[in-house]
Design a protein around this motif. Structure first.
Motif, PDB file in Angstrom:
ATOM      1  N   ALA A   1      26.507  36.712  43.319  1.00  0.00           N
ATOM      2  CA  ALA A   1      26.763  37.315  44.924  1.00  0.00           C
ATOM      3  C   ALA A   1      27.918  37.003  44.483  1.00  0.00           C
ATOM      4  CB  ALA A   1      26.443  36.011  45.499  1.00  0.00           C
ATOM      5  N   SER A   2      28.772  36.613  42.772  1.00  0.00           N
ATOM      6  CA  SER A   2      30.413  36.855  43.246  1.00  0.00           C
ATOM      7  C   SER A   2      30.354  38.121  41.783  1.00  0.00           C
ATOM      8  CB  SER A   2      30.622  35.797  41.695  1.00  0.00           C
ATOM      9  OG  SER A   2      31.006  34.610  42.219  1.00  0.00           O
ATOM     10  N   LEU A   3      29.183  38.812  40.972  1.00  0.00           N
ATOM     11  CA  LEU A   3      29.783  40.202  40.720  1.00  0.00           C
ATOM     12  C   LEU A   3      29.758  41.115  41.743  1.00  0.00           C
ATOM     13  CD1 LEU A   3      29.295  41.912  37.843  1.00  0.00           C
ATOM     14  CD2 LEU A   3      27.053  41.473  38.157  1.00  0.00           C
ATOM     15  N   ALA A   4      28.613  41.001  43.390  1.00  0.00           N
ATOM     16  CA  ALA A   4      28.681  41.924  44.038  1.00  0.00           C
ATOM     17  C   ALA A   4      29.912  41.344  45.122  1.00  0.00           C
ATOM     18  CB  ALA A   4      27.038  41.565  44.633  1.00  0.00           C
ATOM     19  N   GLY A   5      29.871  40.668  45.028  1.00  0.00           N
ATOM     20  CA  GLY A   5      30.793  40.799  46.264  1.00  0.00           C
ATOM     21  C   GLY A   5      31.770  41.274  45.871  1.00  0.00           C
ATOM     22  N   GLY A   6      32.679  40.955  44.774  1.00  0.00           N
ATOM     23  CA  GLY A   6      34.071  41.155  43.594  1.00  0.00           C
ATOM     24  C   GLY A   6      33.916  42.245  43.631  1.00  0.00           C
ATOM     25  N   VAL A   7      32.942  42.684  43.302  1.00  0.00           N
ATOM     26  CA  VAL A   7      33.244  44.076  42.207  1.00  0.00           C
ATOM     27  C   VAL A   7      33.115  44.612  43.209  1.00  0.00           C
ATOM     28  CG1 VAL A   7      32.014  46.058  41.052  1.00  0.00           C
ATOM     29  CG2 VAL A   7      32.548  43.609  39.862  1.00  0.00           C
ATOM     30  N   GLY A   8      31.926  44.714  44.381  1.00  0.00           N
ATOM     31  CA  GLY A   8      31.746  46.058  45.577  1.00  0.00           C
ATOM     32  C   GLY A   8      33.342  45.938  46.533  1.00  0.00           C
ATOM     33  N   THR A   9      33.524  44.223  47.147  1.00  0.00           N
ATOM     34  CA  THR A   9      35.035  44.787  47.868  1.00  0.00           C
ATOM     35  C   THR A   9      36.360  45.102  46.767  1.00  0.00           C
ATOM     36  OG1 THR A   9      33.711  43.009  48.309  1.00  0.00           O
ATOM     37  CG2 THR A   9      36.180  43.312  49.422  1.00  0.00           C
ATOM     38  N   GLY A  10      36.532  44.859  45.659  1.00  0.00           N
ATOM     39  CA  GLY A  10      37.728  45.820  44.864  1.00  0.00           C
ATOM     40  C   GLY A  10      37.475  46.868  44.396  1.00  0.00           C
ATOM     41  N   PHE A  11      36.194  47.177  44.041  1.00  0.00           N
ATOM     42  CA  PHE A  11      35.973  49.082  43.752  1.00  0.00           C
ATOM     43  C   PHE A  11      36.681  49.650  45.932  1.00  0.00           C
ATOM     44  CE2 PHE A  11      33.549  48.462  39.955  1.00  0.00           C
ATOM     45  CZ  PHE A  11      34.550  49.424  39.857  1.00  0.00           C
ATOM     46  N   ALA A  12      35.877  48.900  46.525  1.00  0.00           N
ATOM     47  CA  ALA A  12      36.108  49.578  48.226  1.00  0.00           C
ATOM     48  C   ALA A  12      37.937  49.393  48.014  1.00  0.00           C
ATOM     49  CB  ALA A  12      35.558  48.661  49.004  1.00  0.00           C
ATOM     50  N   LEU A  13      38.607  48.696  48.395  1.00  0.00           N
ATOM     51  CA  LEU A  13      39.558  48.370  48.136  1.00  0.00           C
ATOM     52  C   LEU A  13      40.258  49.016  46.734  1.00  0.00           C
ATOM     53  CD1 LEU A  13      40.290  44.909  48.422  1.00  0.00           C
ATOM     54  CD2 LEU A  13      40.656  46.090  50.271  1.00  0.00           C
ATOM     55  N   ILE A  14      39.607  48.966  46.300  1.00  0.00           N
ATOM     56  CA  ILE A  14      40.251  50.762  44.956  1.00  0.00           C
ATOM     57  C   ILE A  14      40.499  51.882  45.844  1.00  0.00           C
ATOM     58  CG2 ILE A  14      40.759  51.448  42.776  1.00  0.00           C
ATOM     59  CD1 ILE A  14      39.694  48.715  41.939  1.00  0.00           C
ATOM     60  N   LEU A  15      39.304  52.356  46.029  1.00  0.00           N
ATOM     61  CA  LEU A  15      39.123  53.622  46.511  1.00  0.00           C
ATOM     62  C   LEU A  15      39.460  53.972  48.280  1.00  0.00           C
ATOM     63  CD1 LEU A  15      37.626  56.052  47.041  1.00  0.00           C
ATOM     64  CD2 LEU A  15      35.669  54.809  48.661  1.00  0.00           C
ATOM     65  N   ALA A  16      39.776  52.662  48.690  1.00  0.00           N
ATOM     66  CA  ALA A  16      41.261  53.199  49.780  1.00  0.00           C
ATOM     67  C   ALA A  16      42.661  53.116  49.049  1.00  0.00           C
ATOM     68  CB  ALA A  16      41.166  51.224  51.027  1.00  0.00           C
ATOM     69  N   GLY A  17      42.595  52.193  48.642  1.00  0.00           N
ATOM     70  CA  GLY A  17      44.238  52.686  48.106  1.00  0.00           C
ATOM     71  C   GLY A  17      44.691  53.663  47.134  1.00  0.00           C
ATOM     72  N   TYR A  18      43.439  54.395  46.619  1.00  0.00           N
ATOM     73  CA  TYR A  18      43.965  55.742  45.872  1.00  0.00           C
ATOM     74  C   TYR A  18      43.755  57.103  47.233  1.00  0.00           C
ATOM     75  CZ  TYR A  18      42.217  60.251  43.495  1.00  0.00           C
ATOM     76  OH  TYR A  18      42.043  61.155  43.256  1.00  0.00           O
ATOM     77  N   LEU A  19      42.981  56.619  48.238  1.00  0.00           N
ATOM     78  CA  LEU A  19      43.656  56.991  49.633  1.00  0.00           C
ATOM     79  C   LEU A  19      44.042  57.048  50.127  1.00  0.00           C
ATOM     80  CD1 LEU A  19      39.751  57.477  50.771  1.00  0.00           C
ATOM     81  CD2 LEU A  19      40.214  58.674  49.872  1.00  0.00           C
TER      82      LEU A  19
ATOM     83  N   VAL B   1      37.388  42.268  41.387  1.00  0.00           N
ATOM     84  CA  VAL B   1      36.631  42.877  40.733  1.00  0.00           C
ATOM     85  C   VAL B   1      36.329  42.135  38.781  1.00  0.00           C
ATOM     86  CG1 VAL B   1      36.158  44.910  38.212  1.00  0.00           C
ATOM     87  CG2 VAL B   1      36.339  45.622  41.259  1.00  0.00           C
ATOM     88  N   THR B   2      37.767  41.890  38.871  1.00  0.00           N
ATOM     89  CA  THR B   2      38.248  40.929  37.970  1.00  0.00           C
ATOM     90  C   THR B   2      37.523  39.867  37.446  1.00  0.00           C
ATOM     91  OG1 THR B   2      39.672  42.002  36.842  1.00  0.00           O
ATOM     92  CG2 THR B   2      39.464  40.151  35.832  1.00  0.00           C
ATOM     93  N   GLY B   3      37.363  38.670  38.834  1.00  0.00           N
ATOM     94  CA  GLY B   3      36.902  37.692  40.008  1.00  0.00           C
ATOM     95  C   GLY B   3      35.805  37.384  39.501  1.00  0.00           C
ATOM     96  N   GLY B   4      34.766  38.872  39.988  1.00  0.00           N
ATOM     97  CA  GLY B   4      34.015  38.880  40.033  1.00  0.00           C
ATOM     98  C   GLY B   4      33.058  39.322  38.739  1.00  0.00           C
ATOM     99  N   VAL B   5      33.222  39.687  37.589  1.00  0.00           N
ATOM    100  CA  VAL B   5      33.183  39.715  36.380  1.00  0.00           C
ATOM    101  C   VAL B   5      32.958  38.505  36.301  1.00  0.00           C
ATOM    102  CG1 VAL B   5      33.110  40.443  34.552  1.00  0.00           C
ATOM    103  CG2 VAL B   5      32.961  42.293  36.354  1.00  0.00           C
ATOM    104  N   MET B   6      34.064  37.750  36.024  1.00  0.00           N
ATOM    105  CA  MET B   6      34.982  36.551  35.423  1.00  0.00           C
ATOM    106  C   MET B   6      33.523  35.377  35.823  1.00  0.00           C
ATOM    107  SD  MET B   6      38.830  36.302  34.940  1.00  0.00           S
ATOM    108  CE  MET B   6      38.684  34.719  34.500  1.00  0.00           C
ATOM    109  N   GLY B   7      33.257  35.391  37.387  1.00  0.00           N
ATOM    110  CA  GLY B   7      31.892  34.421  38.239  1.00  0.00           C
ATOM    111  C   GLY B   7      30.762  34.675  37.637  1.00  0.00           C
ATOM    112  N   TYR B   8      30.562  35.805  37.159  1.00  0.00           N
ATOM    113  CA  TYR B   8      29.133  36.249  36.771  1.00  0.00           C
ATOM    114  C   TYR B   8      29.017  35.826  35.714  1.00  0.00           C
ATOM    115  CZ  TYR B   8      25.054  39.264  35.109  1.00  0.00           C
ATOM    116  OH  TYR B   8      24.161  39.070  35.172  1.00  0.00           O
ATOM    117  N   ALA B   9      29.769  36.447  34.535  1.00  0.00           N
ATOM    118  CA  ALA B   9      29.632  35.785  33.312  1.00  0.00           C
ATOM    119  C   ALA B   9      30.089  33.725  33.329  1.00  0.00           C
ATOM    120  CB  ALA B   9      31.409  36.261  32.437  1.00  0.00           C
ATOM    121  N   SER B  10      30.583  33.833  33.644  1.00  0.00           N
ATOM    122  CA  SER B  10      31.248  32.045  34.020  1.00  0.00           C
ATOM    123  C   SER B  10      29.844  31.144  33.913  1.00  0.00           C
ATOM    124  CB  SER B  10      32.189  31.517  34.424  1.00  0.00           C
ATOM    125  OG  SER B  10      32.175  31.294  35.630  1.00  0.00           O
TER     126      SER B  10
END
Length: 119
Positions: free
Chosen positions: A29-47, A15-24
């Motif tokens: 694509a970095s925002l969607a890929g990083g944030v989307g995949t990151g949140f999916a992994l955070i959800l899986a980790g929570y489950l 998620v941080t990498g996706g936001v940083m890619g978008y900011a810089s």
């Protein structure tokens, strides 16, 4: 080691990498890929963490984690092959390949193992 111990920080890094890619670079694509995949992994980790509290395994979470990591390995590996830039594509592809191997190991060994209760 339990999968959620690695999955939640891994998701936060993505998620941080996706936001940083978008900011810089302004890369959506970095925002969607990083944030989307990151949140999916955070959800899986929570489950997985919730299942661990119940002394069970969440195979849905393991499959989701494996699919996300394998997809990210392939995408970032392709990106590395196109650009030959070690940062960030090569590093993310390497970390994702390691995580894919870890998740496949967890699936092969049937998830988290719980010690027998002693009374």
């Amino acid at each position: 080691m339990h999968d959620f111990c690695f999955t939640i920080p891994y998701g936060l890094i993505l998620v941080t990498g996706g936001v940083m890619g978008y900011a810089s670079k302004g890369s959506t694509a970095s925002l969607a890929g990083g944030v989307g995949t990151g949140f999916a992994l955070i959800l899986a980790g929570y489950l997985s963490l919730q299942a661990f509290h119940k002394r069970k395994n969440s195979y849905f979470a393991l499959i989701l984690e494996t699919a996300c990591a394998a997809m990210l390995t392939w995408v970032m590996g392709q990106r590395y092959m196109q650009t030959s830039k070690l940062m960030p594509a090569g590093v993310v592809a390497g970390i994702s390949a390691l995580m894919t191997g870890f998740y496949l190991y967890k699936i092969a060994t049937r998830g988290n193992h719980f010690p027998l209760k002693t009374e």
